[in-house]
Design a protein around this motif. Structure first.
Motif, PDB file in Angstrom:
ATOM      1  N   PRO A   1      -1.220  27.246   7.323  1.00  0.00           N
ATOM      2  CA  PRO A   1      -1.733  26.340   8.370  1.00  0.00           C
ATOM      3  C   PRO A   1      -1.078  24.966   8.234  1.00  0.00           C
ATOM      4  O   PRO A   1      -1.000  24.418   7.124  1.00  0.00           O
ATOM      5  N   VAL A   2      -0.599  24.403   9.310  1.00  0.00           N
ATOM      6  CA  VAL A   2       0.073  23.106   9.211  1.00  0.00           C
ATOM      7  C   VAL A   2      -0.897  22.016   8.741  1.00  0.00           C
ATOM      8  O   VAL A   2      -0.460  21.004   8.182  1.00  0.00           O
ATOM      9  N   GLU A   3      -2.200  22.219   8.939  1.00  0.00           N
ATOM     10  CA  GLU A   3      -3.181  21.241   8.465  1.00  0.00           C
ATOM     11  C   GLU A   3      -3.144  21.092   6.954  1.00  0.00           C
ATOM     12  O   GLU A   3      -3.535  20.055   6.411  1.00  0.00           O
ATOM     13  N   GLU A   4      -2.689  22.146   6.248  1.00  0.00           N
ATOM     14  CA  GLU A   4      -2.635  22.109   4.785  1.00  0.00           C
ATOM     15  C   GLU A   4      -1.327  21.528   4.258  1.00  0.00           C
ATOM     16  O   GLU A   4      -1.191  21.273   3.061  1.00  0.00           O
ATOM     17  N   VAL A   5      -0.363  21.300   5.140  1.00  0.00           N
ATOM     18  CA  VAL A   5       0.951  20.812   4.713  1.00  0.00           C
ATOM     19  C   VAL A   5       0.895  19.304   4.473  1.00  0.00           C
ATOM     20  O   VAL A   5       0.445  18.544   5.332  1.00  0.00           O
ATOM     21  N   LEU A   6       1.332  18.879   3.286  1.00  0.00           N
ATOM     22  CA  LEU A   6       1.414  17.445   2.981  1.00  0.00           C
ATOM     23  C   LEU A   6       2.645  16.829   3.664  1.00  0.00           C
ATOM     24  O   LEU A   6       2.565  15.758   4.244  1.00  0.00           O
ATOM     25  N   TYR A   7       3.761  17.541   3.527  1.00  0.00           N
ATOM     26  CA  TYR A   7       4.986  17.056   4.161  1.00  0.00           C
ATOM     27  C   TYR A   7       5.998  18.190   4.281  1.00  0.00           C
ATOM     28  O   TYR A   7       5.929  19.209   3.587  1.00  0.00           O
TER      29      TYR A   7
ATOM     30  N   VAL B   1       8.289  23.149   2.506  1.00  0.00           N
ATOM     31  CA  VAL B   1       6.933  23.019   3.033  1.00  0.00           C
ATOM     32  C   VAL B   1       6.024  22.788   1.826  1.00  0.00           C
ATOM     33  O   VAL B   1       5.792  23.689   1.032  1.00  0.00           O
ATOM     34  N   GLN B   2       5.536  21.565   1.674  1.00  0.00           N
ATOM     35  CA  GLN B   2       4.740  21.212   0.492  1.00  0.00           C
ATOM     36  C   GLN B   2       3.255  21.141   0.832  1.00  0.00           C
ATOM     37  O   GLN B   2       2.838  20.389   1.715  1.00  0.00           O
ATOM     38  N   THR B   3       2.450  21.951   0.145  1.00  0.00           N
ATOM     39  CA  THR B   3       0.997  21.844   0.240  1.00  0.00           C
ATOM     40  C   THR B   3       0.486  21.270  -1.079  1.00  0.00           C
ATOM     41  O   THR B   3       1.268  21.005  -1.992  1.00  0.00           O
ATOM     42  N   ALA B   4      -0.820  21.093  -1.194  1.00  0.00           N
ATOM     43  CA  ALA B   4      -1.382  20.536  -2.430  1.00  0.00           C
ATOM     44  C   ALA B   4      -1.210  21.485  -3.604  1.00  0.00           C
ATOM     45  O   ALA B   4      -1.208  21.064  -4.762  1.00  0.00           O
ATOM     46  N   THR B   5      -1.039  22.778  -3.335  1.00  0.00           N
ATOM     47  CA  THR B   5      -1.011  23.775  -4.407  1.00  0.00           C
ATOM     48  C   THR B   5       0.301  24.540  -4.528  1.00  0.00           C
ATOM     49  O   THR B   5       0.509  25.241  -5.519  1.00  0.00           O
TER      50      THR B   5
ATOM     51  N   ASN C   1       2.243  14.474   6.846  1.00  0.00           N
ATOM     52  CA  ASN C   1       0.956  14.733   7.480  1.00  0.00           C
ATOM     53  C   ASN C   1       0.033  13.554   7.189  1.00  0.00           C
ATOM     54  O   ASN C   1      -0.358  13.327   6.040  1.00  0.00           O
ATOM     55  N   LEU C   2      -0.318  12.782   8.201  1.00  0.00           N
ATOM     56  CA  LEU C   2      -1.144  11.593   8.012  1.00  0.00           C
ATOM     57  C   LEU C   2      -2.522  11.927   7.448  1.00  0.00           C
ATOM     58  O   LEU C   2      -3.149  11.080   6.799  1.00  0.00           O
ATOM     59  N   ASN C   3      -2.991  13.148   7.672  1.00  0.00           N
ATOM     60  CA  ASN C   3      -4.313  13.526   7.168  1.00  0.00           C
ATOM     61  C   ASN C   3      -4.357  13.603   5.647  1.00  0.00           C
ATOM     62  O   ASN C   3      -5.432  13.589   5.059  1.00  0.00           O
ATOM     63  N   HIS C   4      -3.186  13.698   5.016  1.00  0.00           N
ATOM     64  CA  HIS C   4      -3.129  13.783   3.550  1.00  0.00           C
ATOM     65  C   HIS C   4      -2.556  12.510   2.926  1.00  0.00           C
ATOM     66  O   HIS C   4      -2.273  12.474   1.733  1.00  0.00           O
ATOM     67  N   LEU C   5      -2.393  11.473   3.736  1.00  0.00           N
ATOM     68  CA  LEU C   5      -1.805  10.230   3.242  1.00  0.00           C
ATOM     69  C   LEU C   5      -2.828   9.444   2.427  1.00  0.00           C
ATOM     70  O   LEU C   5      -3.937   9.174   2.889  1.00  0.00           O
ATOM     71  N   ALA C   6      -2.449   9.093   1.192  1.00  0.00           N
ATOM     72  CA  ALA C   6      -3.345   8.317   0.333  1.00  0.00           C
ATOM     73  C   ALA C   6      -3.068   6.823   0.431  1.00  0.00           C
ATOM     74  O   ALA C   6      -3.948   6.002   0.180  1.00  0.00           O
ATOM     75  N   GLY C   7      -1.843   6.449   0.790  1.00  0.00           N
ATOM     76  CA  GLY C   7      -1.500   5.030   0.888  1.00  0.00           C
ATOM     77  C   GLY C   7      -0.008   4.832   0.757  1.00  0.00           C
ATOM     78  O   GLY C   7       0.779   5.784   0.779  1.00  0.00           O
ATOM     79  N   THR C   8       0.404   3.579   0.615  1.00  0.00           N
ATOM     80  CA  THR C   8       1.815   3.237   0.489  1.00  0.00           C
ATOM     81  C   THR C   8       2.023   2.334  -0.722  1.00  0.00           C
ATOM     82  O   THR C   8       1.077   1.767  -1.273  1.00  0.00           O
ATOM     83  N   ARG C   9       3.285   2.216  -1.136  1.00  0.00           N
ATOM     84  CA  ARG C   9       3.636   1.339  -2.262  1.00  0.00           C
ATOM     85  C   ARG C   9       5.007   0.734  -2.002  1.00  0.00           C
ATOM     86  O   ARG C   9       5.885   1.400  -1.455  1.00  0.00           O
ATOM     87  N   ARG C  10       5.177  -0.531  -2.378  1.00  0.00           N
ATOM     88  CA  ARG C  10       6.490  -1.176  -2.317  1.00  0.00           C
ATOM     89  C   ARG C  10       6.997  -1.416  -3.735  1.00  0.00           C
ATOM     90  O   ARG C  10       6.238  -1.833  -4.612  1.00  0.00           O
ATOM     91  N   ASP C  11       8.292  -1.159  -3.941  1.00  0.00           N
ATOM     92  CA  ASP C  11       8.865  -1.416  -5.268  1.00  0.00           C
ATOM     93  C   ASP C  11       9.429  -2.830  -5.333  1.00  0.00           C
ATOM     94  O   ASP C  11       9.262  -3.627  -4.396  1.00  0.00           O
ATOM     95  N   GLU C  12      10.121  -3.142  -6.428  1.00  0.00           N
ATOM     96  CA  GLU C  12      10.643  -4.505  -6.638  1.00  0.00           C
ATOM     97  C   GLU C  12      11.670  -4.898  -5.577  1.00  0.00           C
ATOM     98  O   GLU C  12      11.853  -6.085  -5.300  1.00  0.00           O
TER      99      GLU C  12
ATOM    100  N   ARG D   1       2.308   7.714  -0.451  1.00  0.00           N
ATOM    101  CA  ARG D   1       1.625   8.485  -1.487  1.00  0.00           C
ATOM    102  C   ARG D   1       0.668   9.470  -0.817  1.00  0.00           C
ATOM    103  O   ARG D   1       0.148   9.200   0.263  1.00  0.00           O
ATOM    104  N   PHE D   2       0.422  10.594  -1.499  1.00  0.00           N
ATOM    105  CA  PHE D   2      -0.414  11.644  -0.929  1.00  0.00           C
ATOM    106  C   PHE D   2      -1.640  11.913  -1.810  1.00  0.00           C
ATOM    107  O   PHE D   2      -1.609  11.698  -3.030  1.00  0.00           O
ATOM    108  N   LYS D   3      -2.699  12.399  -1.182  1.00  0.00           N
ATOM    109  CA  LYS D   3      -3.893  12.799  -1.916  1.00  0.00           C
ATOM    110  C   LYS D   3      -3.588  14.062  -2.728  1.00  0.00           C
ATOM    111  O   LYS D   3      -2.952  14.990  -2.237  1.00  0.00           O
TER     112      LYS D   3
END
Length: 260
Positions: A170-176, A186-190, A221-232, A239-241
């Motif tokens: 299911p595409v709902e389970e795809v992180l990216y 196709v990357q899922t959480a598992t 997949n925005l539904n699995h997005l945990a946030g963002t980070r900037r480097d130096e 980042r993903f959940k």
């Protein structure tokens, strides 16, 4: 003053050579650094050489000119060489980006070079995002369905073979989704699966409210997005959940996360 530099990318060598000859006649000071034969070669050489200008054919093997443009990290300005119809040409005009219709005519090229020189007289600043946001908008217009094409329901499942097994994911389970050589990851959480559908085709089939393209090779997949980070170096990563890996965001898409 340093001579301006350029790259030409076209899978038809005689057209690339013809454009090079036209450019050198109209702008003798221009230094043509490379003639790329496909999209992958163009992306690699732009990253390596960082030319001031890139004349990109839209339809090329490996990566399209649109995908190459999406992945540009530096300050290279893009001029598309295209056989698209008036609908797409209008999109370029509205966004004030330049384009050349095949076959390229000397008078049209001369006008284009006048615009390019005027734009280069006001150099882009490192970290400036406005031109990239404009480019991203045009790319989305060009990759969207032409007027009159019937709406299609977004993709709900992808199928990935693994030995004798066929997985229906299911595409709902795809992180990216991420391009990887001849395959797409196709990357899922598992688990991680491989499919042969290119990123550009997936982008057309997925719900754009749920899946964002953040790089020429990546859909998230925005539904699995945990946030963002900037480097130096102020580069943005997503980042993903429930997943340790971070993915880079191309400068052309950084503006999407301003409200986050």
């Amino acid at each position: 003053m340093t001579a301006p530099t350029a790259l030409i990318a076209d899978d038809e060598p005689h057209l690339a050579l013809h454009l090079k000859q036209q450019l050198l006649q109209l702008w003798p000071e221009l230094n043509i650094l490379s003639l790329a034969r496909n999209g992958i070669e163009a992306a690699e050489r732009i990253a390596e050489l960082r030319p001031d200008l890139a004349f990109l054919d839209i339809q090329m093997p490996g990566l399209s000119g649109l995908e190459v443009a999406q992945g540009i990290e530096g300050l290279t300005r893009v001029i598309f060489v295209t056989a698209y119809d008036e609908y797409a040409v209008e999109a370029f005009d509205q966004a004030a980006l330049d384009y050349l219709l095949k076959p390229v005519k000397a008078e049209r090229l001369a006008r284009s070079l006048e615009r390019i020189k005027a734009a280069m007289a006001s150099p882009l600043q490192a970290g400036s995002e406005a031109p990239d946001a404009k480019l991203a908008g045009v790319l989305r217009q060009l990759q969207s369905a032409p007027a009159g094409r019937p709406a299609v329901a977004p993709l709900r499942y992808v199928r990935a073979a693994q030995g004798e097994l066929m997985h229906q994911i299911p595409v709902e389970e795809v992180l990216y989704f991420q391009a990887d050589d001849k395959y797409t990851v196709v990357q899922t959480a598992t688990a991680e699966h491989l499919i042969r559908t290119p990123i550009i085709e997936l982008a057309e089939q997925l719900d754009p409210q749920q899946f964002w393209q953040v790089h020429r090779s990546t859909l998230i997949n925005l539904n699995h997005l945990a946030g963002t980070r900037r480097d130096e170096a102020s580069r943005l990563f997503v980042r993903f959940k429930n997943h340790a890996r971070e993915l880079p965001v191309s400068r052309a898409y950084v503006h999407l996360f301003k409200a986050m």
